[in-house]
Design a protein around this motif. Sequence first.
Motif, PDB file in Angstrom:
ATOM      1  N   MET A   1     -26.627 -19.222 -37.896  1.00 44.79           N
ATOM      2  CA  MET A   1     -26.379 -18.394 -39.092  1.00 44.79           C
ATOM      3  C   MET A   1     -25.157 -19.109 -39.800  1.00 44.79           C
ATOM      4  SD  MET A   1     -25.860 -14.548 -39.929  1.00 44.79           S
ATOM      5  CE  MET A   1     -24.078 -14.784 -39.057  1.00 44.79           C
ATOM      6  N   LEU A   2     -25.532 -19.686 -41.191  1.00 44.59           N
ATOM      7  CA  LEU A   2     -24.437 -20.283 -41.845  1.00 44.59           C
ATOM      8  C   LEU A   2     -23.489 -19.000 -42.407  1.00 44.59           C
ATOM      9  CD1 LEU A   2     -23.729 -22.629 -43.629  1.00 44.59           C
ATOM     10  CD2 LEU A   2     -24.761 -21.465 -45.587  1.00 44.59           C
ATOM     11  N   THR A   3     -22.297 -19.095 -42.020  1.00 45.50           N
ATOM     12  CA  THR A   3     -21.157 -18.328 -42.419  1.00 45.50           C
ATOM     13  C   THR A   3     -20.080 -19.143 -43.260  1.00 45.50           C
ATOM     14  OG1 THR A   3     -19.994 -18.916 -40.319  1.00 45.50           O
ATOM     15  CG2 THR A   3     -21.501 -16.889 -40.423  1.00 45.50           C
ATOM     16  N   THR A   4     -19.056 -18.166 -43.418  1.00 40.45           N
ATOM     17  CA  THR A   4     -17.921 -19.073 -44.174  1.00 40.45           C
ATOM     18  C   THR A   4     -17.383 -20.044 -43.432  1.00 40.45           C
ATOM     19  OG1 THR A   4     -17.614 -17.331 -45.831  1.00 40.45           O
ATOM     20  CG2 THR A   4     -15.674 -18.612 -45.513  1.00 40.45           C
ATOM     21  N   ASN A   5     -17.039 -21.469 -43.688  1.00 35.54           N
ATOM     22  CA  ASN A   5     -16.323 -22.328 -42.922  1.00 35.54           C
ATOM     23  C   ASN A   5     -14.987 -22.052 -42.962  1.00 35.54           C
ATOM     24  OD1 ASN A   5     -15.463 -24.724 -41.653  1.00 35.54           O
ATOM     25  ND2 ASN A   5     -17.130 -25.886 -42.651  1.00 35.54           N
ATOM     26  N   ARG A   6     -14.429 -21.130 -41.615  1.00 32.43           N
ATOM     27  CA  ARG A   6     -13.066 -20.917 -41.271  1.00 32.43           C
ATOM     28  C   ARG A   6     -12.438 -22.111 -41.294  1.00 32.43           C
ATOM     29  NH1 ARG A   6     -10.271 -19.816 -36.547  1.00 32.43           N
ATOM     30  NH2 ARG A   6      -8.373 -18.153 -37.072  1.00 32.43           N
ATOM     31  N   LEU A   7     -12.896 -23.404 -40.871  1.00 26.19           N
ATOM     32  CA  LEU A   7     -11.900 -24.305 -40.945  1.00 26.19           C
ATOM     33  C   LEU A   7     -11.569 -24.955 -42.253  1.00 26.19           C
ATOM     34  CD1 LEU A   7     -10.272 -26.988 -39.436  1.00 26.19           C
ATOM     35  CD2 LEU A   7     -12.625 -28.028 -39.451  1.00 26.19           C
ATOM     36  N   ARG A   8     -12.620 -25.012 -42.905  1.00 23.43           N
ATOM     37  CA  ARG A   8     -12.410 -25.391 -44.419  1.00 23.43           C
ATOM     38  C   ARG A   8     -11.426 -24.512 -45.145  1.00 23.43           C
ATOM     39  NH1 ARG A   8     -14.815 -25.652 -49.512  1.00 23.43           N
ATOM     40  NH2 ARG A   8     -15.509 -27.825 -50.275  1.00 23.43           N
ATOM     41  N   GLN A   9     -11.380 -23.365 -44.880  1.00 19.65           N
ATOM     42  CA  GLN A   9     -10.574 -22.307 -45.383  1.00 19.65           C
ATOM     43  C   GLN A   9      -9.068 -22.652 -45.177  1.00 19.65           C
ATOM     44  OE1 GLN A   9     -12.009 -18.308 -44.878  1.00 19.65           O
ATOM     45  NE2 GLN A   9     -12.755 -18.059 -46.695  1.00 19.65           N
ATOM     46  N   GLN A  10      -8.922 -22.834 -43.704  1.00 17.33           N
ATOM     47  CA  GLN A  10      -7.368 -22.930 -43.118  1.00 17.33           C
ATOM     48  C   GLN A  10      -7.070 -24.313 -43.692  1.00 17.33           C
ATOM     49  OE1 GLN A  10      -8.938 -22.680 -39.052  1.00 17.33           O
ATOM     50  NE2 GLN A  10      -7.796 -21.268 -38.823  1.00 17.33           N
ATOM     51  N   SER A  87     -29.531 -26.954 -36.751  1.00 14.61           N
ATOM     52  CA  SER A  87     -29.091 -26.057 -35.736  1.00 14.61           C
ATOM     53  C   SER A  87     -27.903 -25.178 -35.943  1.00 14.61           C
ATOM     54  CB  SER A  87     -28.918 -27.188 -34.694  1.00 14.61           C
ATOM     55  OG  SER A  87     -29.932 -27.902 -34.192  1.00 14.61           O
ATOM     56  N   GLY A  88     -27.113 -25.471 -37.207  1.00 12.63           N
ATOM     57  CA  GLY A  88     -25.988 -24.490 -37.472  1.00 12.63           C
ATOM     58  C   GLY A  88     -24.853 -25.205 -37.631  1.00 12.63           C
ATOM     59  N   ALA A  89     -24.709 -26.629 -37.363  1.00 10.02           N
ATOM     60  CA  ALA A  89     -23.338 -27.160 -37.456  1.00 10.02           C
ATOM     61  C   ALA A  89     -22.670 -27.109 -38.935  1.00 10.02           C
ATOM     62  CB  ALA A  89     -23.586 -28.931 -37.218  1.00 10.02           C
ATOM     63  N   MET A  90     -21.438 -26.985 -38.829  1.00  7.93           N
ATOM     64  CA  MET A  90     -20.695 -26.758 -40.257  1.00  7.93           C
ATOM     65  C   MET A  90     -19.977 -27.918 -40.664  1.00  7.93           C
ATOM     66  SD  MET A  90     -21.241 -23.411 -40.557  1.00  7.93           S
ATOM     67  CE  MET A  90     -19.771 -23.120 -42.100  1.00  7.93           C
TER      68      MET A  90
END
Length: 264
Positions: A1-10, A87-90
Amino acid sequence: MLTTNRLRQQLAQKQTVFGLIASVPAPIMIEVIAYAGFDFVIIDMEHVMINPETVEHMIRVAEQSGITPLVRIAEINAKEILRVLDSGAMGIVIPQVEHKEQVEAVIQAAKYFPIGQRSMNSGRPGIFGRDDLADYMERANHEIMIIPMIETVQGVEQIDEILSVEGIDMILEGAADLSQSYGVPWQTEHTLVRQALDHIQQVATSRQIPYCAIPRQINQYEHWQNKGVHAFVLGDERGIAFRALQSKLAQFPVINTDRSQTEL
């Protein structure tokens, strides 16, 4: 499931983040890495024999345990990139980048229209079509990260051109292969290698692209911190596990006794 990319935010908030390369093709290792406190993981398809189903399971575990899953592809292949993202990779980590056309090709394969031409699909990242697919495509274009690795002299020499490509979210060093490219294999502290890495970081900073270092010693970590670097990959879990096992065994030395003295 596509979620907010936490790493990108950080990264956008200039928070210090730590990642690890996952070289053991087992979902439980992703769980171990996540619960140990790492922020992101790079699932390695370049140096590891791994099947697509295992990659998907590793990504699924990353999602469930709250760590951002990136995948280092083996080569620039549009179909492989498609399957990894479906497959869901961010994010996609691109090894051995030497010219901007490589990055542009990955962006075309990884992003939907109007940025690229990724084949449309309503699989698990899009929750099998449950939500609006046009909205999903827009979010995917925003959340999916593109991360080139610079590992050769040619890549260093072309770094200005490479980083001129719009859509790069982070640049990752590759000091080990870079040392070999400079003719000093495994001498990652060699002057040629250090100067090259500093140059990559300076160009990245000038373009406001986060630089990710791979410090092998605490003094390297301090060096990059002093330069304003916030992203770090601390090696791979195989090497860490091997050294930990060695250290554990060394705590229990073998005491050799002369058995002949006890024999009748």
